[in-house]
Scaffold this active site. Structure first.
Site, PDB file in Angstrom:
ATOM      1  N   GLU A  90      16.933  -9.955   3.114  1.00 17.39           N
ATOM      2  CA  GLU A  90      15.347 -10.025   2.927  1.00 17.39           C
ATOM      3  C   GLU A  90      15.063  -9.872   1.424  1.00 17.39           C
ATOM      4  O   GLU A  90      14.150 -10.767   1.295  1.00 17.39           O
ATOM      5  CB  GLU A  90      14.932  -8.840   3.726  1.00 17.39           C
ATOM      6  CG  GLU A  90      15.082  -9.055   5.177  1.00 17.39           C
ATOM      7  CD  GLU A  90      14.849 -10.118   6.005  1.00 17.39           C
ATOM      8  OE1 GLU A  90      13.670 -10.974   5.574  1.00 17.39           O
ATOM      9  OE2 GLU A  90      15.332 -10.531   7.016  1.00 17.39           O
ATOM     10  N   GLY A 130      14.269  -7.550  10.218  1.00 16.13           N
ATOM     11  CA  GLY A 130      13.467  -7.408   9.158  1.00 16.13           C
ATOM     12  C   GLY A 130      12.821  -8.652   8.746  1.00 16.13           C
ATOM     13  O   GLY A 130      12.941  -9.762   9.532  1.00 16.13           O
TER      14      GLY A 130
HETATM   15 ZN   LIG Z   1      15.819 -14.347   7.013  1.00  9.63          ZN
END
Ligand SMILES: [Zn+2]
Length: 303
Positions: free
Chosen positions: A215, A175
């Protein structure tokens, strides 16, 4: 960012689960800083505000509980990638546990750090799921998934919503996220469909929803705990995470000592390291202060 382990690790293809955590946030960040000089100014302004906040030492146990309206864009090239509502719900549930520090595995935090485990008093509410079919077999950290012209879809009201794109990601990426203060039309986080939620296409060792927790941590201005340098010189700008040399992978045994940070060593159980989902379960007090300051200063629209 991720240091290659010597020898034995295979390269993961676009549809395979990467064998160890790799996040594209810093690579994406460097690209955006070059294209948008105001991004750097915004980041410096937020850093100054965070410093002031730290000195004021607000009582984080009494700050308001805030709820961030969240949109999930499912960008699928195959039927399998068109993940179920149950899988999306499982991710929102995992995010809420991790950000409210109600995740049961926080009990595994090594004794010296137990007192640092902090409830951010930030929670997430799923308000919209947007399903898109794409001709693209996989995306990268170049924000292609956030534009219709490149096979993705634009964010939904990004000033007031957290946008999460779930899609096939190439290059071994789990991600990536955009830090606060960047261009609004690419704001949000992108998650590999193999590392999203706790059921369906989520694959061990990234099947506890922690890629999204990590994230969203970046989205709220948290850095990797090793400071993104290949030595002891980097800092995550957080005082209560020990200085450490580089990312930790897998599920290390306590302690891992680097950069003269003994006896407790690297805080590899922190969500902002590169350990497996089963190996990370805490944000610290100072990390929470950074995230709360971000919401008050640069992401006010979300709350
Ligand atoms: Zn990271």
């Amino acid at each position: 960012m991720a240091k290659k382990r010597a020898g034995s690790r295979k390269q993961a293809g676009p549809a395979e689960t990467p064998l160890h955590r790799m996040c594209g946030t810093m690579a994406a960040h460097m690209m955006l800083l070059e294209r948008f000089p105001s991004f750097r100014d915004n980041q410096m302004r937020l850093e100054g505000a965070t410093d002031k906040k730290r000195q004021a030492a607000d009582d984080l146990a009494r700050v308001k509980v805030v709820t961030i309206n969240t949109v999930v864009h499912v960008v699928a090239n195959t039927d399998e990638q068109d993940i179920s509502q149950a899988q999306i719900n499982s991710q929102i549930a995992a995010l809420n546990k991790d950000f409210r520090a109600t995740n049961p595995d926080r009990a595994k935090t090594p004794a010296p750090w137990k007192g640092l485990v902090t409830d951010s008093r930030i929670q997430f509410k799923l308000v919209k799921v947007n399903r898109i079919r794409t001709a693209k077999a996989s995306f990268s950290h170049d924000d292609g998934v956030k534009k219709g012209a490149s096979g993705g879809v634009a964010p939904f009201q990004p000033r007031t919503h957290l946008n999460i794109w779930v899609c096939p990601l190439g290059g071994g990426l789990l991600g990536y996220a955009q830090f606060p203060g960047g261009p609004i039309n690419t704001d949000g986080v992108v998650i590999n469909y193999r590392a999203f939620g706790t059921t369906g296409t989520a694959q061990a060792p990234f099947d506890k929803g922690r890629t999204t927790t990590h994230e969203v941590g970046h989205f709220l201005n948290l850095r990797h705990i090793w400071g993104d340098t290949p030595d002891c010189s980097g800092s995550d700008l957080v005082a209560d995470t020990p200085n450490c040399a580089g990312p930790n992978f897998g599920t290390p045994a306590f302690p891992v000592v680097t950069c003269n940070n003994g006896p407790n060593g690297d805080m590899f159980v922190n969500y902002m390291d590169y350990t497996d989902d089963a190996g990370m379960f805490m944000f610290t007090t100072q990390q929470v202060l950074r995230m709360r300051t971000t919401l008050e200063i640069m992401r006010r629209g979300l709350i």
